[in-house]
Design a protein around this motif. Structure first.
Motif, PDB file in Angstrom:
ATOM      1  N   SER A 113       0.865  -1.173   0.000  1.00 22.74           N
ATOM      2  CA  SER A 113       0.000   0.000   0.000  1.00 22.74           C
ATOM      3  C   SER A 113       0.903   1.225   0.000  1.00 22.74           C
ATOM      4  O   SER A 113       2.132   1.113  -0.004  1.00 22.74           O
ATOM      5  N   LEU A 114       0.303   2.404   0.035  1.00 28.40           N
ATOM      6  CA  LEU A 114       1.106   3.621   0.118  1.00 28.40           C
ATOM      7  C   LEU A 114       1.882   3.693   1.430  1.00 28.40           C
ATOM      8  O   LEU A 114       2.850   4.447   1.549  1.00 28.40           O
ATOM      9  N   ARG A 115       1.476   2.902   2.412  1.00 25.51           N
ATOM     10  CA  ARG A 115       2.176   2.892   3.712  1.00 25.51           C
ATOM     11  C   ARG A 115       3.421   2.007   3.694  1.00 25.51           C
ATOM     12  O   ARG A 115       4.209   2.029   4.637  1.00 25.51           O
ATOM     13  N   GLY A 116       3.563   1.189   2.658  1.00 24.52           N
ATOM     14  CA  GLY A 116       4.701   0.276   2.588  1.00 24.52           C
ATOM     15  C   GLY A 116       4.245  -1.136   2.292  1.00 24.52           C
ATOM     16  O   GLY A 116       3.116  -1.377   1.847  1.00 24.52           O
ATOM     17  N   THR A 117       5.129  -2.096   2.573  1.00 24.39           N
ATOM     18  CA  THR A 117       4.879  -3.505   2.286  1.00 24.39           C
ATOM     19  C   THR A 117       4.980  -4.322   3.562  1.00 24.39           C
ATOM     20  O   THR A 117       5.834  -4.072   4.412  1.00 24.39           O
ATOM     21  N   ARG A 118       4.090  -5.295   3.702  1.00 20.38           N
ATOM     22  CA  ARG A 118       4.140  -6.174   4.862  1.00 20.38           C
ATOM     23  C   ARG A 118       3.861  -7.607   4.427  1.00 20.38           C
ATOM     24  O   ARG A 118       3.303  -7.850   3.340  1.00 20.38           O
ATOM     25  N   LEU A 119       4.252  -8.566   5.262  1.00 17.53           N
ATOM     26  CA  LEU A 119       3.979  -9.976   5.034  1.00 17.53           C
ATOM     27  C   LEU A 119       2.953 -10.459   6.044  1.00 17.53           C
ATOM     28  O   LEU A 119       2.974 -10.061   7.215  1.00 17.53           O
ATOM     29  N   SER A 120       2.046 -11.318   5.592  1.00 22.02           N
ATOM     30  CA  SER A 120       1.032 -11.874   6.475  1.00 22.02           C
ATOM     31  C   SER A 120       0.990 -13.381   6.299  1.00 22.02           C
ATOM     32  O   SER A 120       1.052 -13.893   5.174  1.00 22.02           O
ATOM     33  N   ALA A 121       0.878 -14.097   7.408  1.00 21.63           N
ATOM     34  CA  ALA A 121       0.623 -15.529   7.338  1.00 21.63           C
ATOM     35  C   ALA A 121      -0.797 -15.754   6.812  1.00 21.63           C
ATOM     36  O   ALA A 121      -1.688 -14.913   6.995  1.00 21.63           O
ATOM     37  N   LEU A 122      -1.013 -16.879   6.171  1.00 17.13           N
ATOM     38  CA  LEU A 122      -2.331 -17.141   5.585  1.00 17.13           C
ATOM     39  C   LEU A 122      -3.406 -17.287   6.657  1.00 17.13           C
ATOM     40  O   LEU A 122      -4.535 -16.811   6.470  1.00 17.13           O
ATOM     41  N   ASP A 123      -3.086 -17.938   7.773  1.00 20.39           N
ATOM     42  CA  ASP A 123      -4.117 -18.114   8.797  1.00 20.39           C
ATOM     43  C   ASP A 123      -4.461 -16.806   9.495  1.00 20.39           C
ATOM     44  O   ASP A 123      -5.484 -16.707  10.176  1.00 20.39           O
ATOM     45  N   ALA A 124      -3.609 -15.779   9.308  1.00 25.00           N
ATOM     46  CA  ALA A 124      -3.935 -14.443   9.815  1.00 25.00           C
ATOM     47  C   ALA A 124      -4.666 -13.613   8.774  1.00 25.00           C
ATOM     48  O   ALA A 124      -5.312 -12.613   9.109  1.00 25.00           O
ATOM     49  N   LEU A 125      -4.579 -14.019   7.518  1.00 28.70           N
ATOM     50  CA  LEU A 125      -5.239 -13.285   6.434  1.00 28.70           C
ATOM     51  C   LEU A 125      -6.697 -13.680   6.292  1.00 28.70           C
ATOM     52  O   LEU A 125      -7.579 -12.829   6.179  1.00 28.70           O
ATOM     53  N   TRP A 126      -6.967 -14.987   6.286  1.00 31.40           N
ATOM     54  CA  TRP A 126      -8.332 -15.474   6.051  1.00 31.40           C
ATOM     55  C   TRP A 126      -9.086 -15.562   7.371  1.00 31.40           C
ATOM     56  O   TRP A 126      -8.673 -16.253   8.305  1.00 31.40           O
ATOM     57  N   VAL A 127     -10.215 -14.879   7.456  1.00 28.29           N
ATOM     58  CA  VAL A 127     -10.988 -14.863   8.703  1.00 28.29           C
ATOM     59  C   VAL A 127     -12.411 -15.360   8.525  1.00 28.29           C
ATOM     60  O   VAL A 127     -13.139 -15.540   9.499  1.00 28.29           O
ATOM     61  N   GLY A 128     -12.846 -15.610   7.307  1.00 30.09           N
ATOM     62  CA  GLY A 128     -14.191 -16.098   7.042  1.00 30.09           C
ATOM     63  C   GLY A 128     -14.398 -16.221   5.550  1.00 30.09           C
ATOM     64  O   GLY A 128     -13.545 -15.820   4.754  1.00 30.09           O
ATOM     65  N   PRO A 129     -15.532 -16.788   5.130  1.00 31.91           N
ATOM     66  CA  PRO A 129     -15.780 -16.935   3.695  1.00 31.91           C
ATOM     67  C   PRO A 129     -15.758 -15.580   2.981  1.00 31.91           C
ATOM     68  O   PRO A 129     -16.579 -14.710   3.256  1.00 31.91           O
ATOM     69  N   GLY A 130     -14.803 -15.392   2.090  1.00 28.36           N
ATOM     70  CA  GLY A 130     -14.691 -14.135   1.364  1.00 28.36           C
ATOM     71  C   GLY A 130     -14.204 -12.968   2.187  1.00 28.36           C
ATOM     72  O   GLY A 130     -14.260 -11.827   1.729  1.00 28.36           O
ATOM     73  N   GLU A 131     -13.682 -13.225   3.386  1.00 37.54           N
ATOM     74  CA  GLU A 131     -13.248 -12.152   4.282  1.00 37.54           C
ATOM     75  C   GLU A 131     -11.765 -12.284   4.586  1.00 37.54           C
ATOM     76  O   GLU A 131     -11.286 -13.374   4.922  1.00 37.54           O
ATOM     77  N   THR A 132     -11.042 -11.173   4.482  1.00 36.08           N
ATOM     78  CA  THR A 132      -9.622 -11.157   4.838  1.00 36.08           C
ATOM     79  C   THR A 132      -9.341  -9.971   5.751  1.00 36.08           C
ATOM     80  O   THR A 132     -10.152  -9.054   5.874  1.00 36.08           O
ATOM     81  N   THR A 133      -8.167  -9.998   6.358  1.00 32.51           N
ATOM     82  CA  THR A 133      -7.753  -8.905   7.232  1.00 32.51           C
ATOM     83  C   THR A 133      -7.031  -7.798   6.468  1.00 32.51           C
ATOM     84  O   THR A 133      -6.621  -6.799   7.072  1.00 32.51           O
ATOM     85  N   ALA A 134      -6.862  -7.962   5.148  1.00 27.71           N
ATOM     86  CA  ALA A 134      -6.210  -6.927   4.348  1.00 27.71           C
ATOM     87  C   ALA A 134      -7.094  -5.680   4.286  1.00 27.71           C
ATOM     88  O   ALA A 134      -8.323  -5.776   4.188  1.00 27.71           O
ATOM     89  N   SER A 135      -6.478  -4.518   4.335  1.00 23.26           N
ATOM     90  CA  SER A 135      -7.214  -3.264   4.181  1.00 23.26           C
ATOM     91  C   SER A 135      -7.624  -3.088   2.719  1.00 23.26           C
ATOM     92  O   SER A 135      -7.022  -3.679   1.813  1.00 23.26           O
ATOM     93  N   SER A 136      -8.621  -2.268   2.493  1.00 19.31           N
ATOM     94  CA  SER A 136      -9.131  -2.075   1.133  1.00 19.31           C
ATOM     95  C   SER A 136      -8.108  -1.427   0.208  1.00 19.31           C
ATOM     96  O   SER A 136      -8.240  -1.507  -1.018  1.00 19.31           O
ATOM     97  N   ASP A 137      -7.070  -0.793   0.785  1.00 23.77           N
ATOM     98  CA  ASP A 137      -6.056  -0.154  -0.046  1.00 23.77           C
ATOM     99  C   ASP A 137      -4.783  -0.993  -0.158  1.00 23.77           C
ATOM    100  O   ASP A 137      -3.761  -0.524  -0.647  1.00 23.77           O
TER     101      ASP A 137
END
Length: 298
Positions: A133-157
């Motif tokens: 994003s404009l804030r920089g780059t980060r790494l996320s584990a998959l089990d921290a990214l996926w939280v529900g059907p069609g839902e992730t913890t990633a911000s919209s940007d």
């Protein structure tokens, strides 16, 4: 509707910060709009002309897979077949030839479907998602990214720019299998991926993840006691039992919860068996489903 055709990641994240939705193959976005699940966004930013998103970098310690890589490319790329065979297995089963030639790994991951074929292989192979994003780059584990059907913890940007996998150790193998009623245009009913490392004739490490039996892709816990075991029928039976116990399936038009719970154990044991055989040096072609006769005949 406005469309920005980006040629760099900076252009993409700038457009996303202003409210644009990224689109690559559009195989999820367009189909979902046609089915009435959502309306097409007012602003889109196209990713298909961003060269950095379509590169595979197989370094000594890691493999970086650009988020714009299509499933068709992943299922045939030599470095993916060698280093992340389970991912190649899964990519070969996605949708139809048309879908595989436009759909991307980044879109698959960020769609967050618990029935995605590539999710379980990425999980057992230890993949991390690179988000920019404009804030920089980060790494996320998959089990921290996926939280529900069609839902992730990633911000919209935040844009998925790559999947980063550690290089496999020696004597390692992986595989992905799924139940198939037909050979194309089918959403996974159940599936399983396995990654195995051997130490001589025993299991040195083992990971198993399951597809379409929970709100997200899930990993089977409690397999540590199997380290040191021989890769025999008793091991496969333990894998099947643990996978069935981990599953949280639902009933729908494609299968009942009890059927899914049983079959996911079968798929998990077959995935481990194929991964062990690959780890021991046996050449099993991609995808395992076709090479070993699992699923639909045609």
């Amino acid at each position: 509707m406005s469309l920005t055709i980006a040629t760099s990641i900076d252009e993409v994240v700038t457009s996303m910060a202003a409210g644009a939705t990224p689109i690559a193959g559009g195989s999820d976005l367009v189909v979902g709009a046609r089915q009435g699940k959502h309306v097409l966004p007012d602003r889109l930013v196209a990713l298909d002309r961003v060269p950095e998103l379509a590169v595979i970098d197989a370094a000594p310690t890691s493999t970086r897979i650009g988020a714009g890589l299509t499933h068709a490319r992943l299922m045939t790329d030599p470095s993916i077949i060698e280093r992340a065979t389970a991912l190649a297995d899964a990519a070969a089963l996605v949708g139809s030839p048309a879908t595989r030639n436009v759909g991307t790994i980044g879109g698959n991951v960020m769609n967050g479907s618990p029935a995605m074929d590539t999710g379980a292989p990425l999980m057992v192979l230890g993949a991390q998602v690179e988000l920019a994003s404009l804030r920089g780059t980060r790494l996320s584990a998959l089990d921290a990214l996926w939280v529900g059907p069609g839902e992730t913890t990633a911000s919209s940007d935040e844009l998925c720019t790559a999947l980063v996998l550690p290089a496999p150790p020696a004597n390692a193998g992986s595989a992905y299998v799924r139940l198939e009623y037909r050979r194309a245009m089918e959403i996974a009913v159940v599936g399983a991926a396995a990654a195995v490392r051997l130490d001589g004739d025993s299991i040195a490490s083992l990971r198993v993840a399951l597809t379409a039996v929970a709100p997200t892709i899930i990993e089977v816990d409690g397999l540590d006691h199997l380290v040191g075991s021989s890769p025999d029928d008793a091991l496969l039976a333990s894998i099947a039992e643990a996978s069935a116990a981990t599953a949280q399936p639902i009933s729908d038009l494609r299968a009942s919860d009890s059927y899914r719970r049983h079959i996911v154990g079968v798929m998990a044991s077959r995935a481990v068996d194929a991964a062990v055989r690959r780890a021991s040096g046996e050449a099993i072609a991609v995808p395992v489903n076709r090479a070993t006769g699992i699923g639909a005949a045609r």
